[in-house]
Every structure is written in structure tokens, then in C-alpha cells.
Design an enzyme around this catalytic site. Structure first.
Site, PDB file in Angstrom:
ATOM      1  N   GLY B  46      14.399 -31.837  -3.126  1.00 37.95           N
ATOM      2  CA  GLY B  46      14.825 -33.240  -3.140  1.00 37.95           C
ATOM      3  C   GLY B  46      14.087 -33.904  -1.998  1.00 37.95           C
ATOM      4  N   GLU B  47      14.658 -34.931  -1.405  1.00 36.31           N
ATOM      5  CA  GLU B  47      14.040 -35.542  -0.230  1.00 36.31           C
ATOM      6  C   GLU B  47      14.750 -35.039   1.017  1.00 36.31           C
ATOM      7  OE1 GLU B  47      10.834 -36.687  -1.612  1.00 36.31           O
ATOM      8  OE2 GLU B  47      11.247 -37.215   0.466  1.00 36.31           O
ATOM      9  N   SER B  48      14.025 -34.342   1.873  1.00 35.72           N
ATOM     10  CA  SER B  48      14.667 -33.744   3.047  1.00 35.72           C
ATOM     11  C   SER B  48      15.187 -34.821   3.996  1.00 35.72           C
ATOM     12  CB  SER B  48      13.699 -32.812   3.767  1.00 35.72           C
ATOM     13  OG  SER B  48      12.589 -33.521   4.254  1.00 35.72           O
ATOM     14  N   CYS B  78      11.763 -25.750  -1.343  1.00 34.91           N
ATOM     15  CA  CYS B  78      11.090 -27.020  -1.081  1.00 34.91           C
ATOM     16  C   CYS B  78      11.776 -27.778   0.062  1.00 34.91           C
ATOM     17  CB  CYS B  78      11.019 -27.843  -2.372  1.00 34.91           C
ATOM     18  SG  CYS B  78       9.814 -29.172  -2.320  1.00 34.91           S
ATOM     19  N   ARG B 107       5.797 -31.308   6.060  1.00 33.76           N
ATOM     20  CA  ARG B 107       6.262 -32.002   4.846  1.00 33.76           C
ATOM     21  C   ARG B 107       5.055 -32.511   4.055  1.00 33.76           C
ATOM     22  NH1 ARG B 107       9.456 -36.848   5.606  1.00 33.76           N
ATOM     23  NH2 ARG B 107       9.910 -36.715   3.393  1.00 33.76           N
ATOM     24  N   ILE B 137       5.727 -29.249  -6.045  1.00 31.46           N
ATOM     25  CA  ILE B 137       5.837 -30.697  -6.200  1.00 31.46           C
ATOM     26  C   ILE B 137       5.973 -31.325  -4.817  1.00 31.46           C
ATOM     27  CG2 ILE B 137       7.120 -32.584  -7.249  1.00 31.46           C
ATOM     28  CD1 ILE B 137       8.242 -30.532  -9.255  1.00 31.46           C
ATOM     29  N   ARG B 138       4.951 -32.073  -4.412  1.00 33.26           N
ATOM     30  CA  ARG B 138       4.974 -32.645  -3.047  1.00 33.26           C
ATOM     31  C   ARG B 138       5.477 -31.568  -2.087  1.00 33.26           C
ATOM     32  NH1 ARG B 138       5.263 -38.388  -2.346  1.00 33.26           N
ATOM     33  NH2 ARG B 138       6.582 -38.028  -0.558  1.00 33.26           N
ATOM     34  N   HIS B 173       9.221 -24.130  -6.515  1.00 38.35           N
ATOM     35  CA  HIS B 173      10.497 -24.331  -7.223  1.00 38.35           C
ATOM     36  C   HIS B 173      10.766 -23.196  -8.208  1.00 38.35           C
ATOM     37  CE1 HIS B 173      11.486 -28.323  -5.721  1.00 38.35           C
ATOM     38  NE2 HIS B 173      10.182 -28.573  -5.741  1.00 38.35           N
ATOM     39  N   GLU B 175      13.388 -22.459  -9.495  1.00 35.55           N
ATOM     40  CA  GLU B 175      14.389 -22.897 -10.486  1.00 35.55           C
ATOM     41  C   GLU B 175      13.735 -23.630 -11.661  1.00 35.55           C
ATOM     42  OE1 GLU B 175      13.715 -24.345  -7.727  1.00 35.55           O
ATOM     43  OE2 GLU B 175      14.013 -26.510  -7.808  1.00 35.55           O
TER      44      GLU B 175
END
Lengths: 277, 204
Positions: B46-48, B78, B107, B137-138, B173, B175
Site C-alpha cells: 500500500g502506501e507506507s 512491499c 522507497r 509494483i513501485r 508481492h 500475494e
């Protein structure tokens, strides 16, 4: 990775920083928020690349940018800027009255608006990686977002009840590809995330969208057209996470100053949600 | 065994599915009371920056730090790895890591969304080589690892799956499109703690 988060419209690098500090999971870079586009009238287009670059440089979270419906050259330009997501948006003036962008031709993911399940499935068939209910942008009025979410999610539930023969008729009624309708009936959900946009102005609005079944929310004019954008942005982030906890919602709803004034649906002469085919 | 998943923001639903495929149900954790009820915790992507802020506002940070100090088993992917790390590069200025994993992480270390990629991940567990698809992803990039960190897999010359005691973390990821191996590995770490003598039996 945007699930459970808030994507905020910003028009300057300073606003982008406020959004990031408040916990936004992404920002939407644009020149005018929808409320101002509505007020000013005229043709609304893709933002100036300089302005988008400025916002990209200001934050570490993903940056989205809007292009006109069907304007694939604007999308090519946005992609070349290294923006993270493209919103093919009805808030801008459509460039094509029959066709949306062939989104499979792009590397970066698209989000597209929908008012009903058929529209959502057509956008997915064109390659959209995310769907957002359209609501009515720039009004601060949640009523249309609720209508669209209920329509999409209600029809998903109804398709789930249909037998295999009825799915052919559903595909016809929805004007959507049969394989997508069959997949929907099988899984009970869209193959991409469903977010909510258009009219969210308060923490309670965000929690309403989430309780109805949205996986994340877009807030456009609702933050930077309010009295205290920073605290309101943060409160909406917390409400989106703790959307089922009324005690938290009560706590974060306090002392935020005035929300954007907002407009009733009978006071507007242009419904952006009607754009898109 | 009660596995919790931090559900403040991000890809927690995909992890729920990955555990569900292994026949394990998970509990969403948003409050200190939720945290007290679980034996292990997954920190999703997600966004840390968002999750870090919500970790403070929800009152979860302090009880989580206390449990991490006592060997609480955690699995970060991530953004979850970023939060567990000891040093964050290119983070938001007020973003504080939990310090449970001795790695320095950058990041978006591989670039933006357009630079996201997939690459094969190979883990050698001594008995066999397990291969899976790694979705980045990013993604964060691990730049330094402490001497107490075991690197379980490398990709493009960077550590991508690491373990330090009861802390398991991936920059990719598992998952998404994984084969369940990494989730199974985490379940084995948790089982090992719960019944150290019988873990083999439980596993079989």
C-alpha cells in the site's frame, strides 16, 4: 495498492504536500478542481505538463492525471511524463462522442468512471484497471455517487443470482461482453477494484461510500474548497480506514470548519456523469 | 493460530485470499484491541506514508513495537517491509520505521508505476529450489542488510525476500500471482513458535 485509501485532487505542489502529509495514498494533478471547472465553463483539457511535473516532484506517493474521454494523444503525453495512473475523465470535456481510449495500448494503468454496471464492464473491456463510480464531480453532493454505487453493486448481486441462460440476456441488457458477465456471475465481483468518486465532502461521506462497498475514495473539490483542507483531508483518510467504527467517525468529524458549500442536482445545468458511452 | 492482517490501507484483501487458499482465515487489525487478539501480523503493500500516519492515529504503533520487541511474528510485503525496516530512504520526513528488520530500504527504489516489473524469484530452502513469479509494483529496494538478516532470495542482484528471526519480509508481492510458498513459510514460522516440538507434525 490504493485500496482502503484516499486519492485527492490537487492543483499546486503545495496542495500535493498537504495531501501527502494528511495520508493520501495518491494525488490527482489537475489545473482546476471540478467545482472551478463547473463555475468557469469552457473547454476543460489535460493539464500543462509543467504543472504535472511540479506535483510529481513534490510528493513520493503515486500521481494521477486526467485526460479527456477518447483523447488518446493526451494519454500518450501523460504516459511519457511518467505519471503513475491516467484517469479518462468525464470532468474534462469529451474529445470523442463514440469511443473511449483503447487502454490496452498503454503501459500505465487507467481508471475510468461508470454510472452503472454496463458502463463499468465496457470500460474494463477496453482495458481499464480500476473503475470509479462517477458521482457528480464538483457538487459536494454525495447523492449521485450513492446512486451509481448502488446501481453497480446491486446489479453485481443480481447477476450473481442469474442462471447461465439468463446471463446472455444480462450481457445484452448491459451492452457488455458476455465473457465478462459470466466471470462476474462466477466471482461475484468486478475483475478490477471499484472506487467511489464525485461529491465526497465529509468524513461521513467517505465512510458511506466504503460501507456501500467502495474499495477506496477519490475526493476532488471537497478538500481544497473547504475551510481547513489539511485537517479535513486527514479526517477523511481516517474515516476511510475506520469506516465501520462510528466512534472514530464521530471523533474525526469534529471541528473541521465549514465543508465546501455544495450544490443541489436541480441547480446544475451540466451533468458530467452523462458524459461517457 | 490467529493470523492478523493490518487493514489500515493497502492490499490486505489479496493477502486474505492467499491465506484462504491455504485454508487459513485471517482477522483484520485496525485497533489495539484487534492487535491484542492475534498471534501474528501481516503488514501488506500500500502506501507506507499513509499506513505510517494511521499507525500513529489508531494507537497501534506503541503496542506493536512492544510485541515486536518480544519476538512477535510478522510478515511484511512491499510497503509492509518499509514499515518494518530500520532505515527508510526517500520516505516522508516524519515517517518512522518500526525497526524490527535490520535493513536499509529505498522507497520506490526501482522507479515509478511505469517501471513496475515481473521477474522469476527462486528460493533455495536446502532441500529444493522453489520458483515463483515476483510482482514488483513501485517496489522498495533493499540497499543494506544487517548481519543478523538471512537473505532467502535475490533478484537482479538485490535481496527481495529476507528473514530475521520471526520477521519475514518481501519487496515483491507474493500475494499476487504467487504459489503460496511465502505465505506457507510464514505459517511455519508462527507454528514453530506456538509448538516448537510438534511443528513438523503440524506441517505434515
Amino acid at each position: 495498492m490504493l485500496s482502503g485509501g484516499v486519492i485527492m485532487d490537487v492543483v499546486t505542489p503545495e496542495q500535493a504536500k498537504i495531501a501527502e502529509d494528511a495520508g493520501a495514498c495518491a494525488v490527482m494533478a489537475l489545473e482546476r478542481v471540478p467545482a472551478d471547472i463547473r463555475r468557469d465553463g469552457g473547454i476543460a483539457r489535460m493539464s500543462d505538463p509543467d504543472m504535472i511535473e511540479g506535483i510529481k516532484a513534490a510528493v513520493t506517493i503515486p500521481v494521477m492525471a486526467k485526460v479527456r474521454i477518447g483523447h488518446f494523444v493526451e494519454a500518450q503525453i501523460i504516459q511519457s511524463l511518467g505519471v503513475d495512473f491516467i484517469d479518462e475523465s468525464e470532468v474534462l470535456t469529451p474529445a470523442d462522442e463514440a469511443h473511449h481510449i483503447d487502454k490496452f495500448k498503454f503501459v500505465i494503468p487507467f481508471v475510468c468512471g461508470a454510472t452503472n454496471l454496463g458502463e463499468a464492464l465496457r470500460r474494463i473491456s477496453e482495458g481499464a484497471a480500476m473503475i470509479r463510480s462517477k458521482g457528480e464531480a464538483g457538487t459536494g453532493n454525495i447523492v449521485e455517487a450513492v446512486r451509481h454505487l448502488r446501481s453497480i453493486l446491486g446489479d453485481i448481486r443480481r447477476v450473481g443470482q442469474a442462471d447461465s441462460a439468463e446471463l446472455f440476456d444480462w450481457a445484452k441488457q448491459l451492452q457488455a461482453p458476455l465473457p465478462l458477465v459470466q466471470e462476474l456471475a462466477e466471482t461475484g465481483r468486478l475483475p478490477v477494484p471499484l472506487f467511489c468518486a464525485g461529491g465526497i465532502a465529509t468524513p461521513a461521506d467517505a465512510a458511506l461510500a466504503m460501507q456501500l462497498g467502495a474499495e477506496a475514495v477519490f475526493v476532488g473539490s471537497g478538500i481544497f474548497k473547504s475551510d481547513e483542507p489539511g485537517p479535513r483531508a486527514r479526517a477523511i483518510v481516517e474515516a476511510t480506514t475506520h469506516f465501520e467504527d462510528a466512534d472514530v467517525l464521530a471523533k474525526v468529524s469534529r471541528g473541521l470548519g465549514a465543508p465546501m458549500t455544495g450544490i443541489g442536482m436541480d441547480e446544475i445545468n451540466q451533468r458530467y456523469a452523462e458524459r461517457g458511452w | 493460530m490467529n493470523i492478523g492482517i493490518l487493514a489500515l490501507q493497502g492490499a490486505f484483501a489479496a493477502h486474505e485470499q492467499a491465506f484462504s487458499d491455504l485454508g487459513v482465515s485471517v482477522t483484520r487489525v485496525k485497533t489495539p484491541a484487534d492487535l491484542a487478539g492475534v498471534d501474528a501480523l501481516v503488514l501488506p503493500g500500500g502506501e507506507s506514508t499513509t499506513m505510517s500516519m494511521l499507525l500513529d492515529s489508531s494507537g497501534l504503533r506503541t503496542p506493536l513495537e512492544i510485541r515486536l520487541h518480544d519476538g512477535f511474528p510478522v510478515f511484511g510485503t512491499c510497503a509492509g517491509l518499509i514499515m518494518l525496516s530500520s532505515d527508510i530512504k526517500d520516505g516522508r520526513r516524519d515517517q518512522r520505521p518500526l525497526g524490527a528488520l535490520s535493513v536499509t530500504v529505498r522507497r520506490n527504489g526501482y522507479g515509478r508505476q511505469i517501471d513496475s516489473f515481473e521477474t522469476p524469484i527462486i528460493v533455495d530452502d536446502g532441500a529444493q529450489q522453489i520458483e515463483m513469479n515476483g510482482v514488483f509494483i513501485r517496489a522498495p529496494r533493499i540497499e543494506e542488510v544487517g548481519s543478523n538478516v538471512v537473505v532467502l532470495s535475490m533478484a537482479n542482484n538485490d535481496p527481495v525476500l529476507v528473514r530475521q528471526g520471526n520477521v519475514l519480509a518481501a519487496t515483491f508481492h507474493p500475494e499476487l500471482g504467487g504459489n503460496g510458498y511465502v505465505h506457507q513459510l510464514f505459517l511455519e514460522i508462527v507454528e514453530e513458535i506456538e509448538s516448537p516440538r510438534h511443528s513438523k507434525m503440524v506441517r505434515n
